[in-house]
Design a protein around this motif. Structure first.
Motif, short mmCIF file in Angstrom:
data_model
loop_
_atom_site.label_atom_id
_atom_site.label_comp_id
_atom_site.label_asym_id
_atom_site.label_seq_id
_atom_site.Cartn_x
_atom_site.Cartn_y
_atom_site.Cartn_z
N ALA A 641 0.74 -1.11 -0.16
CA ALA A 641 0.00 0.16 0.05
C ALA A 641 0.92 1.22 0.19
O ALA A 641 1.87 1.22 0.78
N ASP A 642 0.66 2.22 -0.87
CA ASP A 642 1.55 3.43 -1.02
C ASP A 642 1.25 4.61 -0.13
O ASP A 642 -0.05 4.48 0.40
N PHE A 643 1.93 5.51 -0.08
CA PHE A 643 1.57 6.62 0.77
C PHE A 643 0.12 7.27 0.46
O PHE A 643 -0.32 7.94 1.25
N SER A 644 0.01 7.34 -0.65
CA SER A 644 -1.49 8.06 -1.32
C SER A 644 -2.56 7.42 -0.44
O SER A 644 -3.63 7.92 -0.52
N LEU A 645 -2.45 6.26 0.12
CA LEU A 645 -3.77 5.61 0.75
C LEU A 645 -3.62 6.23 2.38
O LEU A 645 -4.64 6.14 3.04
N ASN A 646 -2.71 7.13 2.56
CA ASN A 646 -2.86 8.07 3.51
C ASN A 646 -2.92 7.46 5.04
O ASN A 646 -3.74 7.63 5.95
N VAL A 647 -2.10 6.45 5.17
CA VAL A 647 -2.48 5.47 6.52
C VAL A 647 -1.34 6.53 7.54
O VAL A 647 -0.17 6.60 7.30
#
Ligand code: SF4
Ligand code: SF4
Length: 826
Positions: A641-647
């Motif tokens: 999961a990349d940064f753009s999923l805003n975890v």
């Protein structure tokens, strides 16, 4: 799946940054308003509403038949989960009609704490395809606020694939970046747009730099500042598509703007009997940077960013024809296309970035030598801007805008005062002779109550109509939010009720109806602490360790591998080259993990890009959007999961890792402390931490390259200047930010300097992190090798942090910055 009904009008959903704006929205005919509490919403600069008064606010709205949605749409950090729990409980107790959320954690907490409280997925979730909508549904959303970059056709396609309610922005400011994907403010000033604190960097002037040379683009300076959205022309299409709500942007705007725009869209939906063009002028006068249909009418890279202004201009009223000196004063000669009045605020356009702009209130208008208070369209007049405004720079031919029309503003607000909106109260009166009559009241919005009168029905001794008496007495609702609607009488012939008893019944009905406007949702006893305790990483070993490098060219990938990277992700502009690169790398380096990076945005029909990349049988795939997270892919690749999923917190990490994800990339919104706090948890070993990257500032549907280097609307007629040129934007500080396109033609504007996480590297390792990533933009092979070697040496202990940072500085280059992590500067 969904069968739209042409009879069903979407909600007109208005913004409310304060109480005056909320009252204006209600009076102007909004079906619903959205607003923030003093914390946790994407407009921290708005006044917002007190949580303690939320019950009263909702009562006011429900009395008027208006729904209220509360924005809890920011990313949250672990140490904020407790206050988010309180906010959710407050919303449930106040009976808000929905909470608007961005963060997975807020959605999950809402479901657990107030299971019946409706959830709307914020546009900050970047929902652009059916998969994303389903993902939002799985998180508990019954409505999704779509990304503003979708066309009518995209929306119709999505509508056909889901019965989740869809909400569409129709008016107001547009972000240049996809909402939820703008990291500019965070990178530059530590003010996160995902935390309601955007610094509006897109509204600043930039120079165009092509292949290292500044390119003259005339008066255009605001190269990233889009025009505002005005979708009045396409509202009927949205209605036919079957969207649930049309939304007006503007929680930072005043009551006059809210009233004008709400009236406009009420009228645009209903059409008959409304003068939509006049209402549109009033709305644009209230606030407009110039307006168009945005992406709703499809992509046109020549249209969205006009580039000459970045702020409110209002309505075009004419142009300058010269300067004339009359009785010792310099008057500007204007040729008018609209009428103007004395007292209007006018702005005479200047050159590049507003240079030479002239503006002020009109003190005097001369028409045919006479001092007039108003001049009509098509006339030529002289206007004086008072003693303090030097009009010498007002060049002939310059456009003149009316930025402020005090008379119109006054009329808009006075209209609200004169006719505050009332809710129709329909009343049924029934009873028999000698018995106490029953009064039943209901509103169209579903409030209802009944009261029994305190005096019996009697037989009237002389003529007189009970109907007239009831209508007159029940109609005296002036001090309430109600007005008498339909009156149904079920009484025997000749019946009468004492007028004083009717009065008391009326007051009792109004009180009871108001009381019925107060509602709440049940809450559970589950606490944030319990939810965090329950949030566990998957019951499987953490992913394999390594240093991975995201590359945009095969040359970079080869250099990264040569310098000892354990794997590379390929994020290329075009697919054929990606396929060739995968094959070439696989043939040459069997021990290296090869990953692919599908575009961050996936619109309807673009799933084929993901399918193609999966067909390359990569070892790893970056999952960058909600649709991809929900849908998975057909390859057997490890999913990251990349940064753009805003975890940004443990609850989100747990949720993402429960969806077939092997490792998650912490959000770039985290500073060093917040990052360490998130990693210092059972989730640390499942993280892939980006330790070096030029921050992706804006990720935008607008192709800067096509807009400025071609006359094409989109990739079909732009001539592909992106293949031939390296385009960058220089900011006011002289930093040159590269602009790179992706497979879907979306542009990312990257920070000029790389951000290094060298200072958090060892802390991350102590938290169990074993996977690190470097992201490249335009670095050549030598720089790639130097960067990769530096982090390898940092990991092996051959370099300490300051040694690593020194090694990362390039001579004459922008070096490395502290960025959102607040690290370094050697
Ligand atoms: S694009 Fe980014 S900087 Fe511009 S208004 Fe939107 S969030 Fe703020
Ligand atoms: S082909 Fe290149 S220049 Fe044209 S729209 Fe796409 S990214 Fe922009």
């Amino acid at each position: 799946m969904h069968s739209p009904s042409a009879l069903c009008l979407p909600e007109v959903l208005a913004p409310a940054g304060d109480e005056a704006a909320m009252r204006a929205a209600v009076a102007a005919g909004a079906d619903a308003v959205y607003f923030g509490l003093k914390d946790f919403n994407a407009r921290a600069r708005a006044k917002n509403f007190d949580a303690e008064e939320l019950g009263q606010t909702m009562k006011f709205l429900h009395e008027h038949g208006v729904k209220g949605y509360v924005t809890l749409n920011t990313l949250v950090f672990d140490d904020e989960l407790e206050s988010i729990e309180q906010a959710i409980r407050t919303c449930a107790k106040a009976g808000v009609d929905a909470v608007i959320v961005q963060d997975f954690a807020v959605a999950k907490m809402t479901r657990a704490i107030a299971p019946q409280l409706p959830i709307h997925a914020s546009t900050q979730m970047t929902c652009t395809d059916a998969g994303a909508i389903e993902m939002a549904r799985e998180l508990g959303a019954q409505r999704v606020i779509l990304a503003r970059e979708l066309s009518l056709e995209d929306i119709a396609t999505i509508r056909r694939s889901t019965d989740v309610e869809l909400e569409v922005f129709v008016h107001g400011a547009l972000c240049i970046a996809y909402s939820g994907q703008c990291l500019t403010s965070e990178a530059i000033g530590g003010r996160s747009a995902n935390r309601g604190a955007c610094a509006q960097a897109c509204r600043l002037p930039y120079d165009l730099v092509v292949d290292g040379q500044t390119r003259d683009v005339g008066d255009r300076a605001y190269l990233l500042s889009p025009q505002d959205l005005d979708a009045t022309d396409v509202v009927s299409h949205l209605r036919e598509i079957g969207v649930a709500a049309i939304k007006i942007e503007g929680r930072l705007k005043g009551a006059d703007y809210v009233a004008a725009t709400t009236r406009l869209y009420r009228a645009a939906l209903e059409q008959a009997g409304h003068d939509v063009p006049t209402l549109r002028d009033a709305a644009q006068q209230a606030f407009s940077r110039g307006a168009g249909p945005g992406f709703l009418s499809g992509i046109d890279h020549q249209r969205l960013v006009e580039g000459r202004a970045c702020d409110h201009r209002g309505l075009l009223v004419g142009s300058v024809t010269g300067i004339e000196r009359v009785r010792g004063r310099d008057y500007v000669k204007l040729r008018l296309s609209r009428s103007i009045r004395r007292g209007d605020g006018l702005l005479i356009e200047g050159g590049r970035a507003g240079e030479g702009e002239v503006g002020g209130r009109v003190w005097t208008i001369l028409f045919d030598g006479q001092d007039v208070s108003r001049a009509e369209a098509s006339s030529s007049v002289l206007s004086w801007f008072g003693p303090d405004v030097d009009v010498g720079l007002a060049e002939p031919g310059r456009d003149v805008w009316r930025t402020n029309d005090p008379a119109l503003e006054h009329a808009t607000l006075a209209g609200i005062e004169r006719s505050p909106r009332r809710t129709r109260m329909h009343v049924r009166v029934s009873g028999r002779m000698g018995e106490l009559p029953q009064f039943f009241a209901r509103t169209d919005a579903g409030l209802s109550c009944s009261v029994e009168a305190d005096a019996p029905v009697f037989e009237a001794s002389r003529g007189g109509s009970i109907s007239d008496v009831l209508r007159e007495k029940l109609g005296r609702l002036g001090d309430t939010p109600f007005e008498l609607g339909e009156l149904e009488i079920d009484l025997p012939n000749g019946a009468m009720i004492p007028p004083s008893s009717i009065n008391r019944a009326r007051r009792a009905l109004a009180t009871a109806l108001s009381a019925s406007a107060v509602r709440s949702f049940d809450v559970t006893t589950i606490s944030w602490r319990k939810l965090v305790e329950q949030a566990a990483p998957p019951d499987r070993p953490p992913p394999a360790k390594g240093l991975f490098v995201l590359c945009r060219t095969l040359e970079q990938a080869e250099a990264a591998v040569h310098a000892g990277a354990d794997g590379v992700y390929l994020d290329f502009l075009e697919l054929v080259g990606t396929g060739a690169a995968v094959r070439a790398l696989r043939a040459a380096h069997q021990h290296v993990e090869i990953g692919v990076a599908p575009p961050r945005i996936r619109k309807p029909g673009e799933e084929k890009i993901d399918r193609y990349l999966a067909s390359l049988e990569p070892d790893m795939v970056l999952v960058r959007g909600l649709g991809a997270l929900r849908d998975g892919d057909s390859s057997r690749a490890m999913r990251v999961a990349d940064f753009s999923l805003n975890v940004t917190n443990r609850l989100s990490a747990a949720d993402v890792l429960s969806r077939g994800i092997s490792a998650f990339t912490p959000s770039f919104d985290l500073d060093a402390t917040q990052l360490e706090r998130l990693l210092d948890s059972p989730f640390g070993p499942f993280a892939e931490v980006v330790v070096h990257h030029p921050m992706p500032l804006f990720h935008t549907e607008h192709c800067v390259i096509a807009a400025l280097l071609s006359s094409g609307k989109d990739h079909r007629d732009c001539g592909r200047p992106c293949d031939k040129h390296k385009v960058s934007l220089r900011d006011r500080a002289g930093m040159i930010h590269p602009v790179e396109a992706d497979v879907g033609c979306r542009n990312t504007v990257f920070h000029a300097a790389a951000q290094s996480g060298a200072s958090v590297f060892h802390a991350a390792i102590r938290c169990g992190v074993t996977r690190f990533r470097i992201e490249l933009v335009r670095e050549g092979a030598k720089d790639v090798e130097r960067i990769v070697s530096t982090y390898r040496d940092l990991g092996s202990g051959q370099l300490d942090v300051s040694g690593a940072i020194r090694a990362l500085q390039t001579e004459g280059g922008p070096g490395v910055v502290r960025g959102s992590l607040r690290v370094l500067q050697a």
